[in-house]
Scaffold this active site. Structure first.
Site, mmCIF file in Angstrom:
data_model
loop_
_atom_site.group_PDB
_atom_site.id
_atom_site.type_symbol
_atom_site.label_atom_id
_atom_site.label_comp_id
_atom_site.label_asym_id
_atom_site.label_seq_id
_atom_site.Cartn_x
_atom_site.Cartn_y
_atom_site.Cartn_z
ATOM 1 N N PRO A 134 0.690 -17.658 -4.901
ATOM 2 C CA PRO A 134 -0.294 -18.421 -5.668
ATOM 3 C C PRO A 134 -0.125 -19.937 -5.484
ATOM 4 C CG PRO A 134 0.563 -16.615 -6.986
ATOM 5 C CD PRO A 134 1.351 -16.620 -5.706
ATOM 6 N N ALA A 136 1.495 -21.472 -2.788
ATOM 7 C CA ALA A 136 1.743 -21.939 -1.412
ATOM 8 C C ALA A 136 1.040 -21.042 -0.392
ATOM 9 C CB ALA A 136 3.243 -21.953 -1.125
ATOM 10 N N SER A 143 -1.120 -22.718 2.893
ATOM 11 C CA SER A 143 -0.949 -23.485 4.141
ATOM 12 C C SER A 143 0.477 -24.016 4.265
ATOM 13 C CB SER A 143 -1.918 -24.671 4.166
ATOM 14 O OG SER A 143 -3.232 -24.227 3.976
ATOM 15 N N THR A 188 -3.469 -8.596 2.767
ATOM 16 C CA THR A 188 -4.263 -7.558 3.439
ATOM 17 C C THR A 188 -3.428 -6.278 3.543
ATOM 18 O OG1 THR A 188 -5.393 -9.282 4.672
ATOM 19 C CG2 THR A 188 -5.566 -7.045 5.560
ATOM 20 N N GLU A 224 -1.492 -13.516 16.143
ATOM 21 C CA GLU A 224 -2.341 -13.315 14.958
ATOM 22 C C GLU A 224 -3.626 -14.153 15.086
ATOM 23 O OE1 GLU A 224 -0.403 -13.635 11.143
ATOM 24 O OE2 GLU A 224 -2.299 -13.702 10.080
ATOM 25 N N LEU A 281 -33.085 -16.622 10.518
ATOM 26 C CA LEU A 281 -34.125 -16.031 11.378
ATOM 27 C C LEU A 281 -34.594 -14.668 10.864
ATOM 28 C CD1 LEU A 281 -32.866 -17.069 14.936
ATOM 29 C CD2 LEU A 281 -34.898 -17.911 13.751
HETATM 30 C C1 FAD Z 1 -9.250 -11.976 2.453
HETATM 31 C C2 FAD Z 1 -7.951 -12.671 2.681
HETATM 32 C C3 FAD Z 1 -6.910 -11.995 3.316
HETATM 33 C C4 FAD Z 1 -5.670 -12.609 3.481
HETATM 34 N N1 FAD Z 1 -4.628 -11.891 4.021
HETATM 35 C C5 FAD Z 1 -3.379 -12.422 3.989
HETATM 36 C C6 FAD Z 1 -2.249 -11.638 4.368
HETATM 37 O O1 FAD Z 1 -2.370 -10.478 4.779
HETATM 38 N N2 FAD Z 1 -1.011 -12.198 4.257
HETATM 39 C C7 FAD Z 1 -0.822 -13.467 3.816
HETATM 40 O O2 FAD Z 1 0.308 -13.898 3.735
HETATM 41 N N3 FAD Z 1 -1.878 -14.238 3.457
HETATM 42 C C8 FAD Z 1 -3.145 -13.752 3.523
HETATM 43 N N4 FAD Z 1 -4.224 -14.509 3.146
HETATM 44 C C9 FAD Z 1 -3.994 -15.859 2.677
HETATM 45 C C10 FAD Z 1 -4.440 -16.949 3.638
HETATM 46 O O3 FAD Z 1 -3.628 -16.965 4.781
HETATM 47 C C11 FAD Z 1 -4.413 -18.271 2.843
HETATM 48 O O4 FAD Z 1 -5.454 -18.215 1.895
HETATM 49 C C12 FAD Z 1 -4.552 -19.480 3.751
HETATM 50 O O5 FAD Z 1 -3.413 -19.652 4.554
HETATM 51 C C13 FAD Z 1 -4.809 -20.772 2.954
HETATM 52 O O6 FAD Z 1 -3.881 -20.925 1.932
HETATM 53 P P1 FAD Z 1 -4.375 -21.228 0.437
HETATM 54 O O7 FAD Z 1 -5.395 -20.222 0.082
HETATM 55 O O8 FAD Z 1 -3.184 -21.376 -0.414
HETATM 56 O O9 FAD Z 1 -5.126 -22.618 0.556
HETATM 57 P P2 FAD Z 1 -4.449 -24.118 0.495
HETATM 58 O O10 FAD Z 1 -3.270 -24.112 1.355
HETATM 59 O O11 FAD Z 1 -4.308 -24.471 -0.938
HETATM 60 O O12 FAD Z 1 -5.612 -24.946 1.132
HETATM 61 C C14 FAD Z 1 -6.794 -25.370 0.430
HETATM 62 C C15 FAD Z 1 -7.561 -26.330 1.335
HETATM 63 O O13 FAD Z 1 -6.719 -27.471 1.637
HETATM 64 C C16 FAD Z 1 -6.627 -27.621 3.033
HETATM 65 N N5 FAD Z 1 -5.316 -28.123 3.433
HETATM 66 C C17 FAD Z 1 -4.097 -27.624 3.078
HETATM 67 N N6 FAD Z 1 -3.134 -28.312 3.696
HETATM 68 C C18 FAD Z 1 -3.739 -29.256 4.468
HETATM 69 C C19 FAD Z 1 -3.293 -30.275 5.359
HETATM 70 N N7 FAD Z 1 -1.982 -30.445 5.620
HETATM 71 N N8 FAD Z 1 -4.203 -31.049 5.976
HETATM 72 C C20 FAD Z 1 -5.531 -30.873 5.743
HETATM 73 N N9 FAD Z 1 -6.029 -29.931 4.915
HETATM 74 C C21 FAD Z 1 -5.141 -29.135 4.289
HETATM 75 C C22 FAD Z 1 -6.850 -26.226 3.594
HETATM 76 O O14 FAD Z 1 -7.249 -26.272 4.957
HETATM 77 C C23 FAD Z 1 -7.928 -25.695 2.669
HETATM 78 O O15 FAD Z 1 -9.187 -26.151 3.097
HETATM 79 C C24 FAD Z 1 -5.489 -13.932 3.040
HETATM 80 C C25 FAD Z 1 -6.542 -14.628 2.434
HETATM 81 C C26 FAD Z 1 -7.745 -14.013 2.239
HETATM 82 C C27 FAD Z 1 -8.853 -14.762 1.541
#
Ligand code: FAD
Length: 382
Positions: A129, A131, A133, A159, A245, A340
């Site tokens: 929740p 962390a 990116s 997933t 991946e 379209l």
């Molecule tokens: C349907 C679905 C399936 C998934 N499956 C998996 C899985 O199997 N295993 C798993 O571990 N995760 C999974 N994920 C998680 C997914 O990998 C993360 O949602 C993704 O990495 C982004 O992290 P966050 O949601 O915390 O967004 P955040 O990291 O909070 O990012 C929010 C926004 O800020 C931007 N941002 C963040 N850091 C920077 C930076 N340094 N510079 C510029 N912009 C930045 C991001 O690009 C984004 O636009 C899944 C997500 C979804 C929706």
């Protein structure tokens, strides 16, 4: 498509797979979307027909197949729908390769045969929740206690989260490590691990049949024998495996864009307005021409990348380019194709509606578009 890495044996494989999917997946997919679940039975049928992890070595029950078989599986499952491709291809080409590369012989013998038959479904849990990116910022900890690690923390958006029998959990075995990434390890959590529970199935805007869940670890007891590779090396393992991946996601997005264009070409030829087919309007032709051009560019770049990956080249920069550009291109194609279709494009009974809902996640998971650009900038030594 005229990819020159596809040989006769691959064409035969594609044709067998298509026949299987026409019987076992296409007729049921809309129902799976409504049920919000892919039945486990389908996984077993995939496994029974050699469609799960065919790349794994024959000594564990695999087919020793090359990466082209994975490309074909990704493409054909994506044509059925992203809800089915995302979970199965994650199992095939994203999670099980960790076992094969970093697992001990004992772990491989314990896990790989079940991954091939579909008895064992896998997942990889990085995101929390707090962390996503910022992977080095995860808070889940694993503290050694005799023959076990005591795992505490929570994962989100995972997933295959509900179905998974084996989950690679990214955790900190050394929370004080500096830099933080050096404290990260990979632990394999099995279905019945005491202290492990699953949260609710998450309610997504798309990929309704996809299984995405929260995972909870409260003093979960994980045997030390389930540590993958070495303690503290988890981050570097992830950085290595994230390349395939991202390639897998790029393949899925490219296929998705090609499918959406195909559906839309059929639609505009048949739909009439102002006394003619809407394909005869210059705007329609220009939009289609623009999309076809972008799709060709994506395909050419991707095919080259697939060959480079199979040759063992470091594709970090190029795959980051492919991942962000092709996923964003597919999102543009989805929006134009829906437009379209007019009002029908907004109706659930039209395939384009589902594909339009499904595609946006592709520029988020496996590393967001923004993170891909930070990697490219670093590779360019900025
Ligand atoms: C349907 C679905 C399936 C998934 N499956 C998996 C899985 O199997 N295993 C798993 O571990 N995760 C999974 N994920 C998680 C997914 O990998 C993360 O949602 C993704 O990495 C982004 O992290 P966050 O949601 O915390 O967004 P955040 O990291 O909070 O990012 C929010 C926004 O800020 C931007 N941002 C963040 N850091 C920077 C930076 N340094 N510079 C510029 N912009 C930045 C991001 O690009 C984004 O636009 C899944 C997500 C979804 C929706």
């Amino acid at each position: 498509m005229n990819n020159n890495y596809i040989q006769e044996e691959h064409r035969i494989f594609r044709s067998t797979l298509r026949k299987f999917l026409e019987k076992e997946a296409y007729p049921h997919f809309e129902q799976w979307e409504k049920d919000r679940e892919i039945p486990r039975q389908f996984w077993k049928k995939m496994g029974g027909n050699g469609f799960l992890c065919p790349w794994i070595d024959e000594s564990y029950g695999g087919l020793n197949a090359d990466f082209v078989y994975s490309v074909i599986l990704n493409e054909e499952l994506e044509k059925v729908g992203q809800g089915v491709s995302s979970g199965i291809c994650l199992h095939n080409d994203i999670v099980t390769p960790y076992f094969s590369t970093y697992g001990s012989e004992e772990q491989k013998q314990r896990w790989l045969p079940g991954c091939i038959t579909g008895d064992l479904i896998t997942a990889v849990a990085m995101t929390e929740p707090g962390a996503g990116s910022d992977l080095a910022g995860i808070r889940t900890t694993a503290v050694r206690d005799g023959d076990h690690y005591i795992l505490n923390g929570g994962k989100i958006f995972i997933t295959n989260g509900l179905h998974a029998d084996l989950i690679i959990v990214v955790c900190k075995t050394d929370p004080k490590a500096n830099p933080a990434y050096k404290g990260i390890s990979l632990l394999v959590v099995e279905r019945d691990t005491p202290g492990f529970s699953r949260g609710k199935k998450l309610d997504k805007i798309g990929m309704h049949s996809g299984d995405t869940a929260e995972l909870i670890f409260e003093d979960a007891k994980v045997p030390v024998a389930n540590l993958l590779g070495e303690e503290g090396k988890g981050f570097s393992y992830l950085m290595t495996k994230l390349q395939q991946e991202r390639l897998v996601v790029a393949i899925q997005c490219q296929t998705e864009a090609e499918e959406m264009l195909k559906i839309t070409m059929d639609y505009v030829k048949n739909r009439r307005a102002f006394g003619k087919s809407i394909s005869q309007f210059q705007n329609t032709q220009f939009k289609i021409a623009e999309m076809a051009t972008e799709i060709e560019i994506g395909r050419t770049f991707l095919d080259d990348l697939i060959v480079r990956h199979m040759e063992g080249e470091d594709i970090t920069k190029k795959v980051s380019m492919a991942k962000w550009w092709i996923s964003e291109m597919a999102k543009r194609v989805a929006a134009e194709c829906l437009q379209l279709h007019g009002g029908y494009g907004y109706m659930e009974e039209y395939e384009i509606a589902r594909r339009y809902r499904d595609i946006p996640v592709a520029s988020i998971y496996a590393g967001t578009t923004e993170i891909m650009k930070t990697i490219i900038a670093k590779q360019l030594e900025l």
